[in-house]
Design an enzyme around this catalytic site. Structure first.
Site, short mmCIF file in Angstrom:
data_model
loop_
_atom_site.label_atom_id
_atom_site.label_comp_id
_atom_site.label_asym_id
_atom_site.label_seq_id
_atom_site.Cartn_x
_atom_site.Cartn_y
_atom_site.Cartn_z
N GLY A 70 53.70 23.25 40.23
CA GLY A 70 53.02 24.42 40.77
C GLY A 70 52.40 24.04 42.11
O GLY A 70 52.81 23.05 42.74
N GLY A 71 51.41 24.79 42.53
CA GLY A 71 50.82 24.57 43.84
C GLY A 71 50.30 23.16 44.05
O GLY A 71 50.57 22.53 45.08
N HIS A 107 53.35 28.70 37.13
CA HIS A 107 52.46 29.85 37.01
C HIS A 107 51.57 30.08 38.23
O HIS A 107 50.88 31.11 38.31
CB HIS A 107 51.62 29.75 35.74
CG HIS A 107 51.15 31.09 35.24
ND1 HIS A 107 52.04 32.14 35.01
CD2 HIS A 107 49.94 31.58 34.97
CE1 HIS A 107 51.35 33.20 34.60
NE2 HIS A 107 50.07 32.89 34.58
N GLY A 132 45.20 37.14 44.00
CA GLY A 132 44.17 37.48 44.97
C GLY A 132 44.22 36.82 46.32
O GLY A 132 44.42 37.48 47.33
N GLY A 133 44.04 35.49 46.38
CA GLY A 133 44.04 34.89 47.70
C GLY A 133 43.44 33.50 47.75
O GLY A 133 43.17 32.88 46.73
N PHE A 170 35.79 39.14 48.27
CA PHE A 170 36.03 38.79 46.87
C PHE A 170 34.68 38.57 46.21
O PHE A 170 33.67 38.38 46.90
CB PHE A 170 36.88 37.51 46.79
CG PHE A 170 38.23 37.73 46.16
CD1 PHE A 170 39.06 38.77 46.55
CD2 PHE A 170 38.69 36.87 45.17
CE1 PHE A 170 40.30 38.97 45.97
CE2 PHE A 170 39.94 37.05 44.58
CZ PHE A 170 40.74 38.10 44.97
N ASP A 181 49.47 20.30 28.88
CA ASP A 181 50.08 19.02 28.51
C ASP A 181 49.44 17.83 29.23
O ASP A 181 49.18 16.80 28.62
CB ASP A 181 51.59 19.04 28.82
CG ASP A 181 52.31 20.19 28.13
OD1 ASP A 181 51.78 20.71 27.13
OD2 ASP A 181 53.40 20.56 28.59
N HIS A 184 38.69 36.41 32.67
CA HIS A 184 38.82 37.33 33.80
C HIS A 184 38.52 38.74 33.34
O HIS A 184 39.03 39.18 32.30
CB HIS A 184 40.24 37.24 34.37
CG HIS A 184 40.37 37.85 35.73
ND1 HIS A 184 40.29 39.21 35.94
CD2 HIS A 184 40.55 37.29 36.94
CE1 HIS A 184 40.42 39.44 37.24
NE2 HIS A 184 40.58 38.29 37.87
N LEU A 200 47.34 39.91 34.31
CA LEU A 200 46.19 39.95 35.23
C LEU A 200 46.27 41.12 36.21
O LEU A 200 47.31 41.38 36.81
CB LEU A 200 46.18 38.64 36.01
CG LEU A 200 45.12 38.52 37.13
CD1 LEU A 200 43.74 38.45 36.52
CD2 LEU A 200 45.40 37.30 37.98
N GLU A 253 41.43 40.63 41.11
CA GLU A 253 40.09 40.96 41.61
C GLU A 253 40.19 41.67 42.95
O GLU A 253 39.26 42.36 43.37
CB GLU A 253 39.30 39.65 41.77
CG GLU A 253 37.86 39.85 42.17
CD GLU A 253 37.05 38.57 41.95
OE1 GLU A 253 37.23 37.94 40.90
OE2 GLU A 253 36.25 38.23 42.83
N ARG A 258 32.79 36.65 38.23
CA ARG A 258 33.65 37.06 37.11
C ARG A 258 32.97 36.98 35.75
O ARG A 258 33.17 37.84 34.89
CB ARG A 258 34.91 36.20 37.10
CG ARG A 258 35.83 36.55 38.23
CD ARG A 258 37.05 35.69 38.27
NE ARG A 258 37.91 36.12 39.35
CZ ARG A 258 39.04 35.51 39.73
NH1 ARG A 258 39.42 34.43 39.09
NH2 ARG A 258 39.76 35.99 40.71
N HIS A 266 41.47 33.16 31.40
CA HIS A 266 42.16 33.13 32.68
C HIS A 266 42.27 31.74 33.27
O HIS A 266 43.30 31.37 33.82
CB HIS A 266 41.41 34.04 33.65
CG HIS A 266 42.04 34.14 35.01
ND1 HIS A 266 43.37 34.49 35.18
CD2 HIS A 266 41.55 33.96 36.27
CE1 HIS A 266 43.65 34.50 36.47
NE2 HIS A 266 42.57 34.17 37.16
N TYR A 267 41.20 30.95 33.14
CA TYR A 267 41.16 29.71 33.90
C TYR A 267 40.26 28.70 33.22
O TYR A 267 39.21 29.05 32.69
CB TYR A 267 40.64 30.02 35.31
CG TYR A 267 40.68 28.84 36.24
CD1 TYR A 267 41.83 28.58 36.98
CD2 TYR A 267 39.60 27.98 36.36
CE1 TYR A 267 41.90 27.48 37.82
CE2 TYR A 267 39.66 26.88 37.19
CZ TYR A 267 40.80 26.63 37.92
OH TYR A 267 40.87 25.55 38.76
N GLU A 313 44.41 22.90 38.43
CA GLU A 313 43.65 23.42 37.28
C GLU A 313 43.48 22.39 36.17
O GLU A 313 42.48 22.39 35.46
CB GLU A 313 44.30 24.69 36.72
CG GLU A 313 43.42 25.33 35.63
CD GLU A 313 43.93 26.68 35.13
OE1 GLU A 313 44.79 27.28 35.81
OE2 GLU A 313 43.46 27.12 34.07
#
Lengths: 610, 300
Positions: A12-13, A41, A47-48, A113, A214, A235, A245, A248, A281, A346-347, A370
């Site tokens: 991912g990112g 994911h 959002g940003g 935000f 994992d 969230h 989702l 926001e 949130r 959510h997180y 994350e």
């Protein structure tokens, strides 16, 4: 055996950014991921990216907002690093071609935000994560970074010294999903965990099916402390039937929340008299559930999010993706009617304990994104702060693993001098049912054996585990998984109390015992998802337990963590991080103080109102 | 291995409780109660299985393609029947997950995000390429069995999983990354892009690499070297991005004009019709053809 300088687990990112950085620093890097990179994911983030780019904004304001949002559980050195590096990393994405939304003058757009004192959330429609993920994968393709896709990492090759901080990591063991082969991946310089979220611990989540934590579970079992695991963000705007989702960004653009009595409850019931829908949130999620619990929910289940007044043009310009999601997954037309929403997992703010360079207490083992807890989000993550974390700390971990000098970290890891041990008040035994069940980090006898031997031993252990699972006849892991998910959603949700948390620990114990009898009924070596999911469920068990132990220990109300027995933020006793250590199957609880001292100032805890 | 045995419990795929109970009984009591409940549930199951069969109206009948090269009985492709209790809002993916978790854990398909962004679950559903997660059962003809097959024109690995390597190779054959000589000197300064230009490339950037388009394309089926709609769209995304500059655009058009590039497209619109992200793929290909012609005239 495969051999590289740096092995990145997950694409991912954070994983992609780490791989690019490590390669730029001269390392031979490979990514090992259970999905193809573009399936990660991060692509679902909407959002940003918060970045102080404009006149009138400053990284110090971003840091202040983030510390306040964290409810003073973020570590200032990590928060300041995030806010200082984010502008450069965000513009780096633009230079890689990312399709940001644009202002009239051609510069990248930013919007307000929740919890931010300046509109600094840089975005690409309501599909920022998709654009970010694909842009970075393009760079990975351009650079020819080796990607082992659809390889599920099963375990880490870590030595077995008594103290985790004396151990070292030499690679990973992975299962080739397509062929069923188990192979070792030797990492000469470092392994970077970037496995993302753990939302599958709950049953109503915005997370993907693959988000089974994992990396978190593997690092935990290898001896790395899990930090602040009890802090889970729910969230406030997820679709009730699927958990999909709704960004926001809808509220950032002016969307309004209503209860069944058409009251704008964020104001009318006094939850956030200044910021209303754009409060942090955790505040909005609790407000929604309070409305629902007090009988003002719609169908006793959800509230309404209305964006019709924004007008079709603005919605199509900035939130088009939301229309598709609401239509496809809830049958609601956001242009014609309010959208039903309720809080959903959510997180994970907590995770693998690291310093600012992504390093864990085990030499050669890193984590970013994350799955890591550095900690920038503390008790509550602000919207728009997850994506900058991926690129800022992904890059740092990649660089550091490849040998770049990033300076001495200020955050300590492992059981350092200020570690404060504590007792776990569990009604049932916790930890491994059978400490010799083959999921411990494998190590060569004699402790300080060489890396190859450690990896070979780990590979053998995992091959045995696969054979055992394939040979065994037993219950379907899905039964165990849903038992855990149900108790977590019932007892370790937005509102938590001692009795329920203890119930969850008992249920998790029961699920652990049942997992002893789990079997994989698909005998095939070809694309055996039954086997993969069965191994993931073991990870879910370990994470759910650590999370609940943390939630039971922290008897206060801070950020996203609310306790019935002590509904105040208790700074006198709880300005500290929770650390849970696997301790070879006998989990231990401890604490370390939060760092509120930044470079030039100290972030004094203030009342957090919005 | 018969899977034609509906045995339903009241397990729904979504539960929705977030309220912690106000007054919980002791942990032990609750555990014992839960155990009794589970026992009762097992007893109930058989009765319910019969009831469910009767209430066939509330079940959806899936016919799912099965194949496994190494498992006896699955080496010859076959279709298995699954009867899944239907709930409002259920998607084809929901039904497949239910069937797997309840009846046959070896049922194999890719899926992850459940929200049409990861692109894992493009399938051939009732004769057309669709994302399982984005296809409501109620939009299909539930009176007849719903056929779920792997994407055509790709090698089947197992059950509904196809080999994606060829698709990825084509995607990566078009230099699918941003290239420009025109970056600002300042580290913190972005390249400018007009809103119109961003709008022009917007749809093309929405591709999720699901390969539904490639699977639907007759040309790609007959010409293995054809770049295919998704890869051409990826090239479009960069060729039309004003930040790359004219010179780069020429280079991209050359790649696209090769023998197995844009000119192979016969504008049948099948790719456009199946794209789950509504990308006007055929239009993009046509536009690139026009650009290529203009380009060639310029160098005469």
């Amino acid at each position: 055996m495969h051999e590289h300088d740096v092995i990145v687990v997950g694409a991912g990112g954070a994983g992609l950014r780490a791989a690019i950085a490590a390669q730029e620093a001269g390392a031979d890097v490979a990514i090992v991921t259970k999905l193809h990179p573009v399936r990660s994911h991060t692509g679902a983030a909407e959002g940003g990216i918060n970045a102080a780019l404009r006149d009138g904004d400053d990284w110090t304001d971003h840091a202040y907002d983030t510390m306040k949002g964290s409810d003073y559980l973020g570590d200032a050195p990590a928060v300041e690093t995030l806010c200082k590096d984010s502008p450069k990393e965000t513009i780096q994405l633009e230079h890689w071609g990312m399709a940001f939304s644009r202002e009239e003058d051609g510069r990248v757009s930013q919007r307000p935000f929740g919890g931010l004192s300046f509109p600094r959330t840089t975005y690409a429609g309501a599909e920022t994560g998709h654009q970010l993920l694909h842009t970075m994968y393009e760079q990975v393709v351009k650079r020819g970074v080796t990607v082992y896709d659809e390889w599920h990492v099963m375990n880490l090759a870590v030595t077995d010294e008594e103290r985790p901080s004396d151990r070292s990591c030499h690679g990973v063991v992975a299962y080739d999903i397509k062929t069923g082969s188990v192979e070792g991946f030797r990492a000469n310089d470092g392994v970077i965990l970037a496995t993302g979220g753990l939302g599958q611990v709950f049953d109503h989540t915005t997370n993907a099916v693959a988000n089974t934590g994992d990396g978190v579970a593997m690092a935990y079992r290898a001896g790395v402390p899990m930090e602040d695991m009890e802090f889970i963000q729910f969230h406030p705007t997820t679709l009730p039937s699927t958990g999909v989702l709704i960004s926001e960004g809808v509220r950032g653009e002016g969307g309004i929340l209503y209860n069944d009595e058409s009251e704008r409850f964020m104001f009318e019931h006094g939850y956030a008299n200044n910021d209303g829908e754009l409060a942090s949130r955790d505040v909005v999620s609790r407000a929604e559930l309070t409305e629902i619990n007090e009988g003002r929910g719609i169908e006793d289940e959800y509230v309404h999010l209305d964006m019709r007044h924004l007008g079709e043009e603005r919605i199509l310009d900035r939130l088009e993706n939301i229309l598709h999601l609401a239509e496809d997954f809830e049958g609601a037309d956001g242009l014609e009617e309010p959208m039903p929403v309720k809080p959903g997992q959510h997180y994970a703010m907590g995770g693998v304990e690291t310093d600012e360079n992504g390093q864990t207490c085990i030499d050669g083992l890193y984590a970013a994104g994350e799955c890591a807890c550095v900690s920038v989000h503390g008790g509550n993550r602000l919207g728009g702060n997850a994506l900058p974390e991926l690129i800022v700390f992904g890059r740092r971990a990649g660089q550091h693993a490849a040998g770049d000098d990033l300076g001495e970290p200020q955050i300590t890891t492992g059981k350092s001098d200020d570690y404060e041990p504590a007792e776990i008040d569990s009604p049932v035994p916790i930890g491994a049912v059978d400490p010799d069940d083959g999921t411990e980090p494998a190590a060569a006898d004699g402790g300080a054996a060489d890396g190859d031997a450690v990896l070979d031993t780990a590979v053998e252990a995992e091959r045995e585990r696969v054979e055992e699972l394939l040979d065994s006849e037993g219950i379907n892991h899905a039964e165990v998984r849903s038992e855990v998910q149900e108790t977590m959603t019932a007892n370790v949700n937005v509102f938590r109390e001692e009795e329920g948390l203890k119930q969850a620990l008992a249920d998790i114990r029961d699920a652990r015992e049942r997992y002893q009898d789990v079997g994989v009924s698909d005998p095939s070596r070809t694309f055996n998802t039954d086997l993969i999911h069965t191994m993931e469920t073991r990870n879910i068990l370990d994470i759910a337990e650590a999370l609940t132990v943390g939630a039971l220990a922290r008897n206060e109300f801070r950020g996203a963590h609310w306790r019935k027995e002590n509904q105040i933020r208790d700074d006198e006793n709880w300005l500290k991080h929770t650390l849970i250590t696997w301790n070879d199957g006998q989990p231990e609880l401890g604490y370390k103080p939060v760092i509120l001292e930044g470079e030039d100032k100290t972030y004094e805890p203030k009342v957090r109102s919005y | 291995m018969s899977t034609d045995a509906p045995q339903t419990t009241d397990e729904t795929s979504e539960t929705s409780t977030e309220d912690a109970p106000a007054e919980a009984p002791s942990a032990g009591d609750r555990r014992r109660a839960q155990k009794q409940e589970r026992a009762a549930e097992r007893a109930r199951e058989e009765a319910e299985a019969e009831a469910a069969a009767e209430a066939a109206k509330n079940t959806v009948h899936l016919k799912v393609f099965r194949y496994d090269p190494e498992v006896e009985g699955k080496q010859e492709p076959r279709f298995d029947d699954f009867h899944v209790p239907y709930e409002k809002g259920m998607t084809v993916l929901d039904a497949l997950m239910y069937a797997r978790d309840t009846y046959d854990s070896s049922l194999t398909f890719r899926h992850s995000c459940r929200q049409a962004i990861c692109g894992s679950d493009a399938l051939f559903i009732d004769g057309s390429q669709r994302l399982g997660c984005k296809t409501q059962l109620s939009d299909l003809d539930m009176e007849t069995p719903i056929r779920v097959e792997p994407l055509p024109h790709a090698d089947v690995v197992k059950d509904l999983v196809v080999d994606m390597e060829h698709f990825y190779e084509q995607m990566e054959a078009v230099e699918p990354y941003f290239q420009t000589d025109d970056l600002p000197d300042e580290e913190l300064e972005e390249q400018r892009q007009s809103r119109e230009n961003r709008e022009k490339v917007k749809m093309s950037t929405r591709c999720i690499w699901c390969s539904a388009c490639m699977s639907s394309c007759n040309i790609a089926a007959g010409d293995n070297e054809y770049l295919g709609p998704a890869a051409i769209n990826k090239a479009y995304r960069f060729a039309m991005d004003e930040r790359e500059g004219e010179e780069m655009k020429q280079k991209r058009l050359e790649i696209l004009e090769q023998e197995h590039g844009v000119w192979r497209c016969q504008t049948q619109f099948s790719c456009t019709n199946v794209c789950p992200k509504d990308i006007p793929l055929t239009e993009h290909i046509q536009e690139l053809k026009r650009e290529a012609v203009k380009n060639n005239l310029k160098f005469w």
